[in-house]
Design a protein around this motif. Structure first.
Motif, PDB file in Angstrom:
ATOM      1  N   ARG A  93       0.843  -1.195   0.000  1.00  0.00           N
ATOM      2  CA  ARG A  93       0.000   0.000   0.000  1.00  0.00           C
ATOM      3  C   ARG A  93       0.882   1.249   0.000  1.00  0.00           C
ATOM      4  NH1 ARG A  93      -3.485  -1.364   5.291  1.00  0.00           N
ATOM      5  NH2 ARG A  93      -1.560  -2.465   5.814  1.00  0.00           N
ATOM      6  N   PHE A  94       0.293   2.365  -0.335  1.00  0.00           N
ATOM      7  CA  PHE A  94       1.010   3.630  -0.197  1.00  0.00           C
ATOM      8  C   PHE A  94       1.190   3.916   1.291  1.00  0.00           C
ATOM      9  CE2 PHE A  94      -1.056   4.343  -4.397  1.00  0.00           C
ATOM     10  CZ  PHE A  94       0.111   4.467  -5.145  1.00  0.00           C
ATOM     11  N   SER A  95       2.415   4.143   1.690  1.00  0.00           N
ATOM     12  CA  SER A  95       2.715   4.260   3.116  1.00  0.00           C
ATOM     13  C   SER A  95       2.091   5.505   3.750  1.00  0.00           C
ATOM     14  CB  SER A  95       4.239   4.289   3.325  1.00  0.00           C
ATOM     15  OG  SER A  95       4.831   5.343   2.571  1.00  0.00           O
ATOM     16  N   ASN A  96       1.969   6.580   3.007  1.00  0.00           N
ATOM     17  CA  ASN A  96       1.446   7.816   3.590  1.00  0.00           C
ATOM     18  C   ASN A  96      -0.071   7.788   3.762  1.00  0.00           C
ATOM     19  OD1 ASN A  96       3.978   9.013   3.759  1.00  0.00           O
ATOM     20  ND2 ASN A  96       3.855   9.870   1.703  1.00  0.00           N
ATOM     21  N   SER A  97      -0.771   7.329   2.745  1.00  0.00           N
ATOM     22  CA  SER A  97      -2.234   7.392   2.774  1.00  0.00           C
ATOM     23  C   SER A  97      -2.901   6.085   3.170  1.00  0.00           C
ATOM     24  CB  SER A  97      -2.752   7.812   1.393  1.00  0.00           C
ATOM     25  OG  SER A  97      -2.506   6.788   0.439  1.00  0.00           O
ATOM     26  N   GLY A 115     -11.183   0.941   4.855  1.00  0.00           N
ATOM     27  CA  GLY A 115     -12.395   1.726   5.066  1.00  0.00           C
ATOM     28  C   GLY A 115     -12.093   3.113   5.592  1.00  0.00           C
ATOM     29  N   GLU A 116     -11.069   3.218   6.445  1.00  0.00           N
ATOM     30  CA  GLU A 116     -10.682   4.533   6.951  1.00  0.00           C
ATOM     31  C   GLU A 116     -10.149   5.416   5.821  1.00  0.00           C
ATOM     32  OE1 GLU A 116     -11.104   5.848  10.077  1.00  0.00           O
ATOM     33  OE2 GLU A 116     -12.332   4.046  10.235  1.00  0.00           O
ATOM     34  N   VAL A 117      -9.449   4.808   4.881  1.00  0.00           N
ATOM     35  CA  VAL A 117      -8.956   5.575   3.732  1.00  0.00           C
ATOM     36  C   VAL A 117     -10.131   6.146   2.949  1.00  0.00           C
ATOM     37  CG1 VAL A 117      -7.702   5.443   1.540  1.00  0.00           C
ATOM     38  CG2 VAL A 117      -6.823   4.244   3.554  1.00  0.00           C
ATOM     39  N   VAL A 118     -11.161   5.332   2.734  1.00  0.00           N
ATOM     40  CA  VAL A 118     -12.344   5.787   1.996  1.00  0.00           C
ATOM     41  C   VAL A 118     -13.007   6.944   2.734  1.00  0.00           C
ATOM     42  CG1 VAL A 118     -14.591   5.121   1.064  1.00  0.00           C
ATOM     43  CG2 VAL A 118     -12.697   3.492   1.006  1.00  0.00           C
ATOM     44  N   TRP A 119     -13.128   6.813   4.040  1.00  0.00           N
ATOM     45  CA  TRP A 119     -13.773   7.852   4.835  1.00  0.00           C
ATOM     46  C   TRP A 119     -12.965   9.146   4.812  1.00  0.00           C
ATOM     47  CZ3 TRP A 119     -18.218   9.246   6.538  1.00  0.00           C
ATOM     48  CH2 TRP A 119     -18.337  10.172   7.590  1.00  0.00           C
ATOM     49  N   LYS A 120     -11.660   9.041   5.035  1.00  0.00           N
ATOM     50  CA  LYS A 120     -10.824  10.232   5.113  1.00  0.00           C
ATOM     51  C   LYS A 120     -10.662  10.924   3.767  1.00  0.00           C
ATOM     52  CE  LYS A 120      -8.264   8.618   9.163  1.00  0.00           C
ATOM     53  NZ  LYS A 120      -6.965   8.110   9.688  1.00  0.00           N
ATOM     54  N   SER A 121     -10.859  10.189   2.695  1.00  0.00           N
ATOM     55  CA  SER A 121     -10.733  10.807   1.375  1.00  0.00           C
ATOM     56  C   SER A 121     -11.931  11.686   1.050  1.00  0.00           C
ATOM     57  CB  SER A 121     -10.568   9.735   0.292  1.00  0.00           C
ATOM     58  OG  SER A 121     -11.770   9.021   0.106  1.00  0.00           O
ATOM     59  N   GLY A 122     -13.017  11.533   1.799  1.00  0.00           N
ATOM     60  CA  GLY A 122     -14.182  12.382   1.608  1.00  0.00           C
ATOM     61  C   GLY A 122     -15.022  11.987   0.406  1.00  0.00           C
ATOM     62  N   LEU A 123     -15.913  12.885   0.031  1.00  0.00           N
ATOM     63  CA  LEU A 123     -16.833  12.626  -1.064  1.00  0.00           C
ATOM     64  C   LEU A 123     -16.186  12.930  -2.407  1.00  0.00           C
ATOM     65  CD1 LEU A 123     -19.996  14.235   0.513  1.00  0.00           C
ATOM     66  CD2 LEU A 123     -19.648  11.812   0.098  1.00  0.00           C
ATOM     67  N   VAL A 124     -16.315  12.006  -3.326  1.00  0.00           N
ATOM     68  CA  VAL A 124     -15.815  12.222  -4.678  1.00  0.00           C
ATOM     69  C   VAL A 124     -16.893  12.933  -5.496  1.00  0.00           C
ATOM     70  CG1 VAL A 124     -14.243  10.273  -4.603  1.00  0.00           C
ATOM     71  CG2 VAL A 124     -16.592   9.920  -5.365  1.00  0.00           C
ATOM     72  N   ASN A 125     -16.521  13.368  -6.705  1.00  0.00           N
ATOM     73  CA  ASN A 125     -17.427  14.194  -7.498  1.00  0.00           C
ATOM     74  C   ASN A 125     -18.531  13.409  -8.193  1.00  0.00           C
ATOM     75  OD1 ASN A 125     -16.128  16.639  -6.926  1.00  0.00           O
ATOM     76  ND2 ASN A 125     -14.586  16.274  -8.505  1.00  0.00           N
ATOM     77  N   LYS A 126     -18.287  12.140  -8.496  1.00  0.00           N
ATOM     78  CA  LYS A 126     -19.247  11.359  -9.261  1.00  0.00           C
ATOM     79  C   LYS A 126     -20.188  10.592  -8.333  1.00  0.00           C
ATOM     80  CE  LYS A 126     -16.142  11.005 -13.214  1.00  0.00           C
ATOM     81  NZ  LYS A 126     -15.477  10.110 -14.197  1.00  0.00           N
ATOM     82  N   VAL A 127     -21.279  10.085  -8.907  1.00  0.00           N
ATOM     83  CA  VAL A 127     -22.309   9.470  -8.075  1.00  0.00           C
ATOM     84  C   VAL A 127     -22.384   7.952  -8.201  1.00  0.00           C
ATOM     85  CG1 VAL A 127     -23.724  11.553  -8.201  1.00  0.00           C
ATOM     86  CG2 VAL A 127     -24.146   9.685  -9.827  1.00  0.00           C
TER      87      VAL A 127
END
Length: 426
Positions: free
Chosen positions: A284-288, A337-349
């Motif tokens: 995985r990417f170590s930072n994110s 799941g935490e990565v998904v949450w912290k990345s916030g809402l994306v532009n597409k639906v």
């Protein structure tokens, strides 16, 4: 989003055209709205009720039907595309989801009519055999809907067509037999056909598509992955799609492994599947904490079902269920799941690359852990979909790229413990 859906939300929480719905919301703002910790669950301030999600889903479902079917197909390209992924069959899948929740018989009738149309489109009878992008979807949905409708002869007709595909020589051909003509991925390859078989066995009974037809295909996928990883010391299974070793759900490892996890595996197979998952976790990417789109790709950009942490959260959750003693899979699923949450809402639906698909990662974790925080997070994402009051510049009503995706999500939020990512979870 349609004004009628927005009105439902306005009733619930008074959001108007000057609200936050039309803008991307980062994780900090969502955390403020959620107002909870994992140890002290409280209701999210923007979460809608079960009834509101059902009403929103029904209204938008009707608009999807009107735009893609009843209204003469406002998107001419859709009638030429019979697939579940981006075409007319996605509307049928959405109608099936609606019927399962509401028991509205009209949905079942529309679903059956759409399937009959798709079965007669030439593209549906040639080329790919998968659920999402090929004949597998037409035949599997056709058999299931006919079974719901009590049409035994039509059920047997579609099931017979599916079993004919299952016996095609190319599907179980391993590398040693020159079996590189068909890809291995979920969208266009063997994993996608196996998913269609799992779908049939779930709805029509285990063994409807017999094991003796499926096990050689499973073996061919594993054999192909080992050959694909022959020049790679650290990863037991690798696959190329158009020359690239993708990691995501649509064309890569996450999708293939997720399907394999539904089948009986030998000790050697288990070792290779687990080893591949752990290789991905380690790299995985170590930072994110996000996952690369493909082998060796340094760009840490996409967090969605097609690529990145979203599909890995779902696949690792499945791995945790299959291998409950292997705690690292559960931990990695939660971290994704935490990565998904912290990345916030994306532009597409949509499901493939939008908010709807990302919300399903939380539903998968909710079913895995029982922790209410994940249900709340899914509802938070879904509520913002309802509150998005932007003018639509593109009218995509498809399941994976457009507005049918939120419909399925909203229906699933009526019963989160039974939720399933369309075309991915069984």
């Amino acid at each position: 989003m349609s004004s009628s859906v927005v009105e439902i939300v306005a009733e619930q929480r008074g959001c108007g055209d000057d609200g936050n719905g039309g803008e991307a919301v980062d994780n900090g703002e969502l955390d403020h709205l959620l107002l909870r910790t994992s140890s002290e669950p409280t209701a999210p301030t923007i979460s809608l009720s079960r009834e509101s999600f059902l009403r929103a889903a029904t209204l938008l479902k009707d608009q999807v039907i009107e735009a893609t079917w009843k209204g003469g197909v406002t998107d001419p390209g859709m009638v030429l595309d019979p697939t579940v992924y981006t075409g007319l069959l996605g509307t049928a899948f959405t109608c099936l989801k609606s019927y399962e929740v509401t028991r509205n018989h009209q949905d079942l009738l529309i679903c059956a009519d759409i399937i009959d149309t798709c079965a007669n489109i030439p593209r549906a009878t040639t080329r790919h055999v998968t659920f999402l992008c090929g004949r597998g979807g037409v035949y599997a949905l056709g058999a299931v809907v006919a079974n719901y409708s009590g049409h035994q002869s039509k059920r047997d007709f579609f099931l017979g067509l599916f079993l004919e595909v299952a016996e095609e020589r190319e599907l179980p051909a391993g590398p040693e037999e020159g079996g590189f003509g068909m890809s291995y991925d979920l969208l266009y390859g063997r994993a996608g056909f196996l998913w269609a078989a799992l779908f049939l066995n779930r709805y029509l009974g285990e063994g409807t598509v017999p094991h003796h037809l499926l096990s050689p295909i499973v073996a061919a996928i594993l054999s192909g992955g080992r050959v694909g990883a022959a020049d790679h010391e650290a990863c037991p299974l690798l696959y190329r799609f158009h020359g690239t070793r993708f990691w995501g759900a649509a064309n890569g490892l996450a999708g293939i492994l997720h399907v394999l996890l539904h089948f009986p595996l030998s000790e050697e197979d288990v070792k290779d599947v687990q080893g591949t998952l752990r290789y991905m976790m380690k790299n995985r990417f170590s930072n994110s904490g996000n996952y690369p789109c493909s082998e060796g790709n340094p760009r840490d950009k996409l967090v969605q079902w097609a690529h990145g942490a979203t599909c890995m959260a779902i696949t690792l959750a499945k791995a945790s269920q299959v291998f409950p003693k292997e705690r690292d899979f559960r931990e990695a699923a939660v971290e994704a799941g935490e990565v998904v949450w912290k990345s916030g809402l994306v532009n597409k639906v949509g499901l493939a690359d939008g908010v709807s698909g990302n919300a399903y990662a939380f539903l998968s974790l909710y079913r895995l852990t029982g922790d209410a925080v994940y249900e709340e997070r899914a509802k938070t994402f879904a509520s913002y979909l309802c509150c998005d009051t932007r003018e639509e510049t593109e009218r995509d009503y498809s399941l994976f790229r457009g507005l049918a995706g939120p419909v399925c999500l909203w229906f699933d939020l009526a019963s989160p413990e039974d939720s399933k990512f369309p075309g991915y979870e069984i």
